[in-house]
Design a protein around this motif. Structure first.
Motif, PDB file in Angstrom:
ATOM      1  N   GLY A  67    -170.873 104.611  62.209  1.00 50.68           N
ATOM      2  CA  GLY A  67    -170.199 105.882  62.499  1.00 50.68           C
ATOM      3  C   GLY A  67    -170.193 106.803  60.940  1.00 50.68           C
ATOM      4  O   GLY A  67    -169.327 107.667  60.744  1.00 50.68           O
ATOM      5  N   ILE A 110    -153.378 101.946  55.588  1.00 51.80           N
ATOM      6  CA  ILE A 110    -154.605 101.832  54.930  1.00 51.80           C
ATOM      7  C   ILE A 110    -154.370 100.978  53.568  1.00 51.80           C
ATOM      8  O   ILE A 110    -154.832 100.048  53.090  1.00 51.80           O
ATOM      9  CB  ILE A 110    -155.111 103.262  54.253  1.00 51.80           C
ATOM     10  CG1 ILE A 110    -155.605 103.991  55.602  1.00 51.80           C
ATOM     11  CG2 ILE A 110    -156.222 102.930  53.078  1.00 51.80           C
ATOM     12  CD1 ILE A 110    -156.081 105.402  55.547  1.00 51.80           C
ATOM     13  N   LYS A 168    -167.200 111.888  58.390  1.00 53.82           N
ATOM     14  CA  LYS A 168    -166.139 111.964  57.694  1.00 53.82           C
ATOM     15  C   LYS A 168    -166.128 110.631  57.164  1.00 53.82           C
ATOM     16  O   LYS A 168    -165.639 110.283  56.062  1.00 53.82           O
ATOM     17  CB  LYS A 168    -164.776 111.982  58.426  1.00 53.82           C
ATOM     18  CG  LYS A 168    -164.515 113.434  58.875  1.00 53.82           C
ATOM     19  CD  LYS A 168    -162.908 113.322  59.611  1.00 53.82           C
ATOM     20  CE  LYS A 168    -163.014 114.909  60.317  1.00 53.82           C
ATOM     21  NZ  LYS A 168    -161.993 114.602  61.435  1.00 53.82           N
ATOM     22  N   ILE A 169    -166.600 109.469  57.715  1.00 54.72           N
ATOM     23  CA  ILE A 169    -166.456 108.121  57.138  1.00 54.72           C
ATOM     24  C   ILE A 169    -167.412 107.869  56.314  1.00 54.72           C
ATOM     25  O   ILE A 169    -167.256 107.471  55.135  1.00 54.72           O
ATOM     26  CB  ILE A 169    -166.801 107.070  58.474  1.00 54.72           C
ATOM     27  CG1 ILE A 169    -165.481 107.160  59.597  1.00 54.72           C
ATOM     28  CG2 ILE A 169    -166.949 105.645  57.755  1.00 54.72           C
ATOM     29  CD1 ILE A 169    -165.975 106.242  60.721  1.00 54.72           C
ATOM     30  N   PHE A 177    -166.071 109.682  53.148  1.00 52.53           N
ATOM     31  CA  PHE A 177    -164.999 108.900  52.362  1.00 52.53           C
ATOM     32  C   PHE A 177    -165.919 107.783  51.455  1.00 52.53           C
ATOM     33  O   PHE A 177    -165.666 107.388  50.425  1.00 52.53           O
ATOM     34  CB  PHE A 177    -163.952 108.268  53.181  1.00 52.53           C
ATOM     35  CG  PHE A 177    -162.907 109.261  53.642  1.00 52.53           C
ATOM     36  CD1 PHE A 177    -162.185 109.813  52.737  1.00 52.53           C
ATOM     37  CD2 PHE A 177    -162.855 109.476  54.965  1.00 52.53           C
ATOM     38  CE1 PHE A 177    -161.359 110.770  52.901  1.00 52.53           C
ATOM     39  CE2 PHE A 177    -161.725 110.259  55.370  1.00 52.53           C
ATOM     40  CZ  PHE A 177    -160.937 110.995  54.283  1.00 52.53           C
ATOM     41  N   SER A 221    -168.217 109.669  66.178  1.00 51.94           N
ATOM     42  CA  SER A 221    -167.300 109.517  64.998  1.00 51.94           C
ATOM     43  C   SER A 221    -166.810 110.900  64.491  1.00 51.94           C
ATOM     44  O   SER A 221    -166.010 110.985  63.595  1.00 51.94           O
ATOM     45  CB  SER A 221    -167.748 108.793  63.949  1.00 51.94           C
ATOM     46  OG  SER A 221    -169.067 109.585  63.595  1.00 51.94           O
ATOM     47  N   ASP A 222    -166.895 112.117  65.481  1.00 50.54           N
ATOM     48  CA  ASP A 222    -166.462 113.243  64.990  1.00 50.54           C
ATOM     49  C   ASP A 222    -165.315 113.787  65.187  1.00 50.54           C
ATOM     50  O   ASP A 222    -164.437 114.401  64.412  1.00 50.54           O
ATOM     51  CB  ASP A 222    -167.454 114.185  65.704  1.00 50.54           C
ATOM     52  CG  ASP A 222    -168.604 114.705  65.213  1.00 50.54           C
ATOM     53  OD1 ASP A 222    -168.811 114.200  64.135  1.00 50.54           O
ATOM     54  OD2 ASP A 222    -169.427 115.743  65.858  1.00 50.54           O
ATOM     55  N   ASP A 223    -164.380 112.917  66.160  1.00 53.13           N
ATOM     56  CA  ASP A 223    -163.026 113.519  66.358  1.00 53.13           C
ATOM     57  C   ASP A 223    -162.064 112.739  66.054  1.00 53.13           C
ATOM     58  O   ASP A 223    -160.990 112.775  66.413  1.00 53.13           O
ATOM     59  CB  ASP A 223    -163.058 113.478  68.404  1.00 53.13           C
ATOM     60  CG  ASP A 223    -163.553 112.150  68.656  1.00 53.13           C
ATOM     61  OD1 ASP A 223    -164.148 111.262  67.945  1.00 53.13           O
ATOM     62  OD2 ASP A 223    -163.253 111.965  70.021  1.00 53.13           O
ATOM     63  N   ILE A 224    -162.484 111.805  65.015  1.00 51.10           N
ATOM     64  CA  ILE A 224    -161.368 111.071  64.521  1.00 51.10           C
ATOM     65  C   ILE A 224    -160.580 111.743  63.192  1.00 51.10           C
ATOM     66  O   ILE A 224    -161.289 112.595  62.556  1.00 51.10           O
ATOM     67  CB  ILE A 224    -161.608 109.439  64.133  1.00 51.10           C
ATOM     68  CG1 ILE A 224    -162.970 109.660  62.826  1.00 51.10           C
ATOM     69  CG2 ILE A 224    -162.140 108.644  65.132  1.00 51.10           C
ATOM     70  CD1 ILE A 224    -163.333 108.285  62.431  1.00 51.10           C
ATOM     71  N   SER A 225    -159.269 111.545  63.075  1.00 52.61           N
ATOM     72  CA  SER A 225    -158.821 112.067  61.897  1.00 52.61           C
ATOM     73  C   SER A 225    -159.155 111.459  60.677  1.00 52.61           C
ATOM     74  O   SER A 225    -159.966 110.458  60.476  1.00 52.61           O
ATOM     75  CB  SER A 225    -157.204 111.753  61.927  1.00 52.61           C
ATOM     76  OG  SER A 225    -157.134 110.509  61.700  1.00 52.61           O
ATOM     77  N   GLY A 226    -158.934 112.367  59.724  1.00 49.63           N
ATOM     78  CA  GLY A 226    -159.312 112.069  58.232  1.00 49.63           C
ATOM     79  C   GLY A 226    -158.656 110.523  57.854  1.00 49.63           C
ATOM     80  O   GLY A 226    -159.284 109.690  57.113  1.00 49.63           O
ATOM     81  N   GLU A 227    -157.505 110.384  58.326  1.00 48.77           N
ATOM     82  CA  GLU A 227    -156.487 109.179  57.988  1.00 48.77           C
ATOM     83  C   GLU A 227    -157.476 107.881  58.818  1.00 48.77           C
ATOM     84  O   GLU A 227    -157.674 107.015  58.071  1.00 48.77           O
ATOM     85  CB  GLU A 227    -155.207 109.179  58.516  1.00 48.77           C
ATOM     86  CG  GLU A 227    -154.257 108.445  57.801  1.00 48.77           C
ATOM     87  CD  GLU A 227    -152.793 109.034  58.278  1.00 48.77           C
ATOM     88  OE1 GLU A 227    -152.074 109.959  57.720  1.00 48.77           O
ATOM     89  OE2 GLU A 227    -152.560 108.263  59.355  1.00 48.77           O
ATOM     90  N   LYS A 228    -157.940 108.115  60.083  1.00 45.32           N
ATOM     91  CA  LYS A 228    -158.621 106.970  60.636  1.00 45.32           C
ATOM     92  C   LYS A 228    -159.828 106.870  60.068  1.00 45.32           C
ATOM     93  O   LYS A 228    -160.327 105.738  59.942  1.00 45.32           O
ATOM     94  CB  LYS A 228    -158.903 107.554  62.263  1.00 45.32           C
ATOM     95  CG  LYS A 228    -159.234 106.711  63.021  1.00 45.32           C
ATOM     96  CD  LYS A 228    -158.239 105.608  63.462  1.00 45.32           C
ATOM     97  CE  LYS A 228    -158.884 104.234  63.954  1.00 45.32           C
ATOM     98  NZ  LYS A 228    -160.317 104.317  64.993  1.00 45.32           N
ATOM     99  N   ALA A 229    -160.465 107.957  59.693  1.00 46.77           N
ATOM    100  CA  ALA A 229    -162.053 107.901  59.070  1.00 46.77           C
ATOM    101  C   ALA A 229    -161.683 106.775  57.679  1.00 46.77           C
ATOM    102  O   ALA A 229    -162.417 106.169  57.502  1.00 46.77           O
ATOM    103  CB  ALA A 229    -162.395 109.140  58.609  1.00 46.77           C
ATOM    104  N   LEU A 230    -160.602 107.196  56.772  1.00 49.77           N
ATOM    105  CA  LEU A 230    -160.564 106.591  55.703  1.00 49.77           C
ATOM    106  C   LEU A 230    -160.272 105.239  56.024  1.00 49.77           C
ATOM    107  O   LEU A 230    -160.770 104.012  55.135  1.00 49.77           O
ATOM    108  CB  LEU A 230    -159.337 107.137  55.076  1.00 49.77           C
ATOM    109  CG  LEU A 230    -159.064 106.615  53.465  1.00 49.77           C
ATOM    110  CD1 LEU A 230    -160.280 106.904  52.588  1.00 49.77           C
ATOM    111  CD2 LEU A 230    -157.798 107.156  52.646  1.00 49.77           C
ATOM    112  N   LEU A 231    -159.608 104.662  57.103  1.00 48.52           N
ATOM    113  CA  LEU A 231    -159.254 103.276  57.238  1.00 48.52           C
ATOM    114  C   LEU A 231    -160.589 102.637  57.739  1.00 48.52           C
ATOM    115  O   LEU A 231    -160.783 101.361  57.481  1.00 48.52           O
ATOM    116  CB  LEU A 231    -158.213 103.241  58.462  1.00 48.52           C
ATOM    117  CG  LEU A 231    -158.168 101.757  58.796  1.00 48.52           C
ATOM    118  CD1 LEU A 231    -157.375 100.846  57.864  1.00 48.52           C
ATOM    119  CD2 LEU A 231    -156.891 101.726  60.181  1.00 48.52           C
ATOM    120  N   GLU A 232    -161.486 103.360  58.626  1.00 46.96           N
ATOM    121  CA  GLU A 232    -162.690 102.824  58.999  1.00 46.96           C
ATOM    122  C   GLU A 232    -163.473 102.545  57.675  1.00 46.96           C
ATOM    123  O   GLU A 232    -164.419 101.504  57.608  1.00 46.96           O
ATOM    124  CB  GLU A 232    -163.363 103.755  59.620  1.00 46.96           C
ATOM    125  CG  GLU A 232    -162.914 103.827  61.438  1.00 46.96           C
ATOM    126  CD  GLU A 232    -163.028 102.648  62.064  1.00 46.96           C
ATOM    127  OE1 GLU A 232    -164.087 102.047  62.040  1.00 46.96           O
ATOM    128  OE2 GLU A 232    -161.986 102.175  62.359  1.00 46.96           O
TER     129      GLU A 232
END
Lengths: 354, 354
Positions: free
Chosen positions: A75, A295, A88-89, A92, B4-15
């Protein structure tokens, strides 16, 4: 936190594969970052084919394919009509400083040693350290002798997580009117120098190995506060030796997480005995049950296996609730908790039980 | 796939953190599985405290804490009021056979070698193999000499992914009326024996090293089909040596993924020359663009770095679209594709270009 109840079976099975391929995806993500793929796609939002990526970065087509396909699966890259773009992933993984220091720390310091986590958990020895870097009992005495990349990544990780809280902590502590502060594990004198610089009436006494004290005092001299920073050599783990006494405060910042519970309790008892009437024990830790977001908890919890396999075999990142219990067992009680300092640090102020 | 487009920034940072801590969480998940924590909680749905888990499994409290806290963070365990229970992700890590063989393969065969993925991608040599198991050019000749756990996990992985399609493929091929089949890379004779057993008019000729052929023929004899399985020793990578000719079909199952594109094209050309008029080349592969679900694609894509770092330094899991191009370059065209065999295998039937 870490809600996992409401996901579908299909999603859960994919999550299980992400765990099962964790080491693979970790390595491909690292190379996508370090070999410029993420950066190239950040600077070219419309994206490129894998052939163009390979040409522009001087990678073989094969290498670019292996990395980009894995990047797509994790992703971090999007793939549409054979064109890769950054998500976004991926953003980051490239730009977020915390993610970067975590990844470097986990590759350069931890990756190889974590293979021996089972042995470390069985023996309560840092088996990963022994199999990779050194036969020492703990990582601490050999930090400066680690291979260059491991050393750099260790200190970058340490600094990233401690520096953010530092200024705020100096500010808080300089207003406490402390005359005499004791600092077990004073390290290179960073804290004692910073505090004495802004608190002209404060003297700090460091407890550590003689070598560490020499370095700290030398640094204090160079910073013009040498007359208010001194040190006493002591074996911190020989709990039969009392700390010197007569102090207004005992300061332990990211120090107790290096020890097992029984040692923490003993260190807190010795700290308590070092206090004047009305003295306080000040504990600074990032507790994983005091994070404003999951996180932070995720990073802290998964730093614990580093302590097991690489650092000392016995310690971990604790919860505030655990530290409170340790303080209680040592005859202290938590008077005040200041949360959210820097990256989720807590200053826990303890007084002697009434 | 892999949206992976529709996830929030927060979710992406956790990923991103999940990727950055991938090796850590992989190891803790493995021990949660192998040391009985998942099973204990599966059998006790109301869950247990970490103290009870530690007591019941004979783990130190410390080990149980390190593992359970990480299990909580990865979503494999739920933690409520200090009681741990098993989640869907934990269920799959424990019970799903695919997840199990992936994890064992990635620990016992790949983990240590993947540290050298960068060198392998730079040199196109299996540097991870060289640093861990052997200095051989590829992993194939030393499979039987791997350390016991690595050997077991390699074969379990191989069997899991190939066995599921096997019965269906024998069924399909036995109806083709093939008299003479050529099988480059015939291995231990598994395919030739299975096919000749149900197709009394079919003869299979294996192309491989002499040692491999001896084993295959011995196995064929033991299975009563020795008179219809024979072999010719050949260096499969010396493309100046033609294959024998006069065959109704050339069969290559999970064989071409062991080679780089230029070798695949050369092998397909030699296969084409081996065919009778109306002969066909049969290719069986799990292609990552022919999976019914992204989980299959995820596993295949992230098996490619095993080929780079451990197996041969040059091959990967391909897309059907790539294999079609290779076939075309070899003077073949894809006549039929049968998808969804076993765990996402495709039978690609190629004829000589008209």
């Amino acid at each position: 936190m870490f809600e996992s109840d409401d996901i579908s079976g299909e999603k859960a099975l994919l999550e299980a594969q992400k765990i099962a391929f964790g080491p693979v995806v970790f390595q491909t993500a690292r190379l996508l970052r370090d070999w410029g793929v993420f950066e190239l796609l950040q600077n070219n939002r419309k994206g490129f084919s894998v052939e163009t990526i390979s040409n522009k970065l001087g990678l073989t087509l094969y290498a670019a394919q292996i990395l980009c396909e894995s990047g797509f699966s994790m992703g971090a890259l999007k793939l549409e009509n054979d064109i890769y773009t950054l998500t976004k992933i991926g953003y980051f993984l490239l730009n977020d400083e915390m993610t970067r220091v975590n990844m470097d720390f986990n590759h350069d310091v931890n990756y190889q040693g974590l293979f021996f986590l089972d042995e470390a958990l069985k023996t309560q020895k840092p088996s990963g350290l022994h199999e990779t870097f050194s036969k020492e009992e703990t990582i601490y005495p050999i930090l400066s002798e680690l291979p260059p990349k491991a050393k750099q990544s260790w200190f970058a990780f340490d600094h990233f997580y401690s520096d953010a809280a530092f200024v705020k902590l100096v500010d808080i502590m300089s207003q406490k009117g402390i005359k005499k502060l004791l600092e077990p594990g004073g390290n290179t004198g960073k804290w004692s120098i910073a505090l004495t610089k802004v608190s002209p009436d404060t003297t700090v006494t460091i407890l550590d190995h003689q070598g560490q004290i020499d370095v700290a005092i030398q640094n204090a001299d160079a910073n013009g506060v040498g007359e208010r920073v001194d040190g006493i050599a002591i074996d911190l783990l020989d709990h039969s030796i009392p700390f010197p006494n007569g102090f207004d405060g005992v300061w332990m910042s990211q120090f107790l997480d290096c020890f097992a519970p029984q040692d923490i309790i003993a260190l807190l008892k010795r700290s308590k005995e070092a206090l004047n009437k009305d003295g306080r024990v000040y504990i600074v830790e990032p507790f994983w049950d005091r994070q404003s977001h999951e996180i932070g908890s995720y990073c802290l919890i998964n730093t614990s296996p580093y302590f097991t396999a690489l650092a000392n075999g016995t310690s971990k990142m604790y919860r505030a609730s655990e530290m409170k219990k340790f303080a209680n067992e040592a005859g202290l009680e938590v008077e005040e908790e200041i949360n959210g300092l820097g990256f989720g640090h807590t200053l826990m102020i303890c007084k002697v039980k009434g």
